[in-house]
Scaffold this motif. Structure first.
Motif, PDB file in Angstrom:
ATOM      1  N   ALA A   5      37.352  49.203  26.074  1.00 31.71           N
ATOM      2  CA  ALA A   5      37.514  47.901  25.304  1.00 31.71           C
ATOM      3  C   ALA A   5      37.066  46.735  26.084  1.00 31.71           C
ATOM      4  O   ALA A   5      37.021  46.967  27.519  1.00 31.71           O
ATOM      5  N   GLY A   6      36.387  45.813  25.676  1.00 28.53           N
ATOM      6  CA  GLY A   6      35.838  44.692  26.161  1.00 28.53           C
ATOM      7  C   GLY A   6      35.997  43.770  25.280  1.00 28.53           C
ATOM      8  O   GLY A   6      35.984  43.764  24.173  1.00 28.53           O
ATOM      9  N   ALA A   7      35.560  42.285  25.924  1.00 27.90           N
ATOM     10  CA  ALA A   7      35.549  41.134  25.077  1.00 27.90           C
ATOM     11  C   ALA A   7      34.377  39.862  25.878  1.00 27.90           C
ATOM     12  O   ALA A   7      34.487  40.203  27.260  1.00 27.90           O
ATOM     13  N   ARG A   8      33.710  39.302  25.324  1.00 29.12           N
ATOM     14  CA  ARG A   8      32.824  38.338  25.875  1.00 29.12           C
ATOM     15  C   ARG A   8      32.934  37.128  25.279  1.00 29.12           C
ATOM     16  O   ARG A   8      32.820  37.006  23.953  1.00 29.12           O
ATOM     17  N   LEU A   9      32.853  35.795  26.086  1.00 30.76           N
ATOM     18  CA  LEU A   9      32.874  34.531  25.526  1.00 30.76           C
ATOM     19  C   LEU A   9      31.763  33.814  26.024  1.00 30.76           C
ATOM     20  O   LEU A   9      31.188  33.831  27.072  1.00 30.76           O
ATOM     21  N   ASP A  10      30.842  33.493  25.145  1.00 32.39           N
ATOM     22  CA  ASP A  10      29.395  32.920  25.350  1.00 32.39           C
ATOM     23  C   ASP A  10      29.691  31.453  24.938  1.00 32.39           C
ATOM     24  O   ASP A  10      30.050  31.136  24.015  1.00 32.39           O
ATOM     25  N   GLY A  11      28.783  30.677  25.614  1.00 29.43           N
ATOM     26  CA  GLY A  11      28.672  29.194  25.225  1.00 29.43           C
ATOM     27  C   GLY A  11      27.336  28.758  25.508  1.00 29.43           C
ATOM     28  O   GLY A  11      26.627  29.264  26.286  1.00 29.43           O
ATOM     29  N   PHE A  17      29.919  28.190  20.812  1.00 29.96           N
ATOM     30  CA  PHE A  17      30.603  29.193  21.404  1.00 29.96           C
ATOM     31  C   PHE A  17      30.668  30.342  20.390  1.00 29.96           C
ATOM     32  O   PHE A  17      30.577  30.455  19.330  1.00 29.96           O
ATOM     33  N   SER A  18      30.810  31.691  21.192  1.00 29.82           N
ATOM     34  CA  SER A  18      31.117  32.860  20.434  1.00 29.82           C
ATOM     35  C   SER A  18      31.964  33.669  21.172  1.00 29.82           C
ATOM     36  O   SER A  18      31.638  34.070  22.198  1.00 29.82           O
ATOM     37  N   PHE A  19      32.890  34.420  20.319  1.00 26.53           N
ATOM     38  CA  PHE A  19      33.720  35.321  21.123  1.00 26.53           C
ATOM     39  C   PHE A  19      33.365  36.765  20.301  1.00 26.53           C
ATOM     40  O   PHE A  19      33.414  37.021  19.155  1.00 26.53           O
ATOM     41  N   THR A  20      32.987  37.692  21.039  1.00 30.71           N
ATOM     42  CA  THR A  20      32.409  39.088  20.816  1.00 30.71           C
ATOM     43  C   THR A  20      33.306  40.275  21.437  1.00 30.71           C
ATOM     44  O   THR A  20      33.112  40.502  22.636  1.00 30.71           O
ATOM     45  N   PRO A  21      34.432  40.888  20.700  1.00 29.36           N
ATOM     46  CA  PRO A  21      35.033  42.026  21.034  1.00 29.36           C
ATOM     47  C   PRO A  21      34.309  43.216  20.790  1.00 29.36           C
ATOM     48  O   PRO A  21      33.196  43.357  20.002  1.00 29.36           O
TER      49      PRO A  21
END
Length: 310
Positions: free
Chosen positions: A22-28, A57-61
């Motif tokens: 499992a993972g997640a990423r927050l990009d701006g 911004f974008s949150f991508t799990p």
């Protein structure tokens, strides 16, 4: 443009046969100091447009699992959310090729995709054979597509727009077989059906194929590497695809191949040569509607020096 991100990923071995990830990423990202200046060749008048600064911004799990059901046989599945921010080129730069003018769009939003995938992999023949097959489905919200705004006998005007939604579904097969320690063969096949599924601006285009996405693609490669010598050939075949959102400009199927060879002279020195597009195939890469074809056969050779080797 300035971008930054933070992410985490972890893996858990639930049992001897089951693994989870499992993972997640927050990009701006921030786009600033955007300026477009044009000058009329007829009047000499210069006009400038200053675009406002943008920050998003974008949150991508993402989650995945793999389970070993037998010796050398595993099944896997994954679900992921992803995004693609519009480029500076798409936001601010218009261009013309032939009689097609493509306008920029400073109001573009990021594309966002939800992708589900599952399949099976096999490894056998004492590690010499590997095969993998999977099916997938992906739904993209707000994809950036060049939309036709108007057509005249002398000019086709398009603009990059977020078109609503697209969906893609298909299957992929990959295989690799090592005939001997020196000879390896590999091949891959991809089938994908990618279409517009929602387009409020022009509902008549719903069901059309997404431009520049071929339904079928086939690749293969053979590499022979005895001692210091390495020789390889590779090929790629593609089915037809469309250049435009209205599916009127059809790019024909094609096949192209490459060949390469290298020889290790010393620990740090390597001679190499390659031929791209061996059979000089002049396949379509654009219709505007003026036909643009791929580059002809090309040969390159040289001497490579690797500082990392001792």
């Amino acid at each position: 443009e300035r971008s930054r991100s933070i992410f985490f990923q972890d893996a858990w071995q639930i049992s001897a046969k089951l693994n989870l990830q499992a993972g997640a990423r927050l990009d701006g990202w921030n786009k600033f100091a955007a300026l477009s200046t044009t000058r009329s060749l007829v009047t000499g008048v210069t006009a400038s447009t200053i675009f406002p600064e943008r920050t998003e911004f974008s949150f991508t799990p993402r989650a995945a699992a793999i389970y070993e059901i037998g010796k050398g046989i595993s099944v896997f599945a994954s679900y992921a959310v992803s995004f693609r921010a519009p480029t500076l080129n798409e936001l601010y730069r218009a261009f013309r090729v032939g009689n097609v003018l493509t306008l920029a769009n400073a109001d573009l939003e990021a594309e966002r995709a939800n992708t589900l995938e599952g399949g099976v992999s096999y490894s056998g023949a004492d590690g010499r054979l590997w095969m993998r097959g999977n099916i997938f489905a992906s739904h993209v919200s707000d994809p950036v597509v060049s939309v036709t705004l108007g057509t005249t006998p002398t000019l086709i005007t398009r603009q990059r727009q977020n078109v609503g939604r697209t969906r893609a579904a298909g299957a992929e097969l990959d295989a690799e077989f090592r005939i001997s320690p020196d000879l390896k063969l590999s091949a891959g096949y991809l089938f994908v059906d990618s279409r517009l599924s929602e387009f409020p601006v022009s509902p008549s285009l719903v069901g059309n194929f997404v431009p520049q996405v071929a339904r079928q693609q086939l690749t293969f490669q053979a590499v022979y590497s005895p001692s210091r010598l390495s020789i390889g050939v590779q090929g790629r075949a593609s089915g037809h695809q469309f250049e435009d959102d209205q599916n009127l400009l059809r790019l024909r199927p094609y096949f192209t191949s490459d060949a390469f060879a290298s020889y290790q002279l010393l620990a740090k020195f390597q001679l190499f040569a390659a031929i791209e597009n061996v059979f000089d195939a002049r396949y379509d890469i654009g219709l505007t509607p003026n036909l643009t074809v791929a580059a002809p056969r090309a040969l390159r050779a040289g001497l490579r020096f690797d500082l990392s080797k001792r």
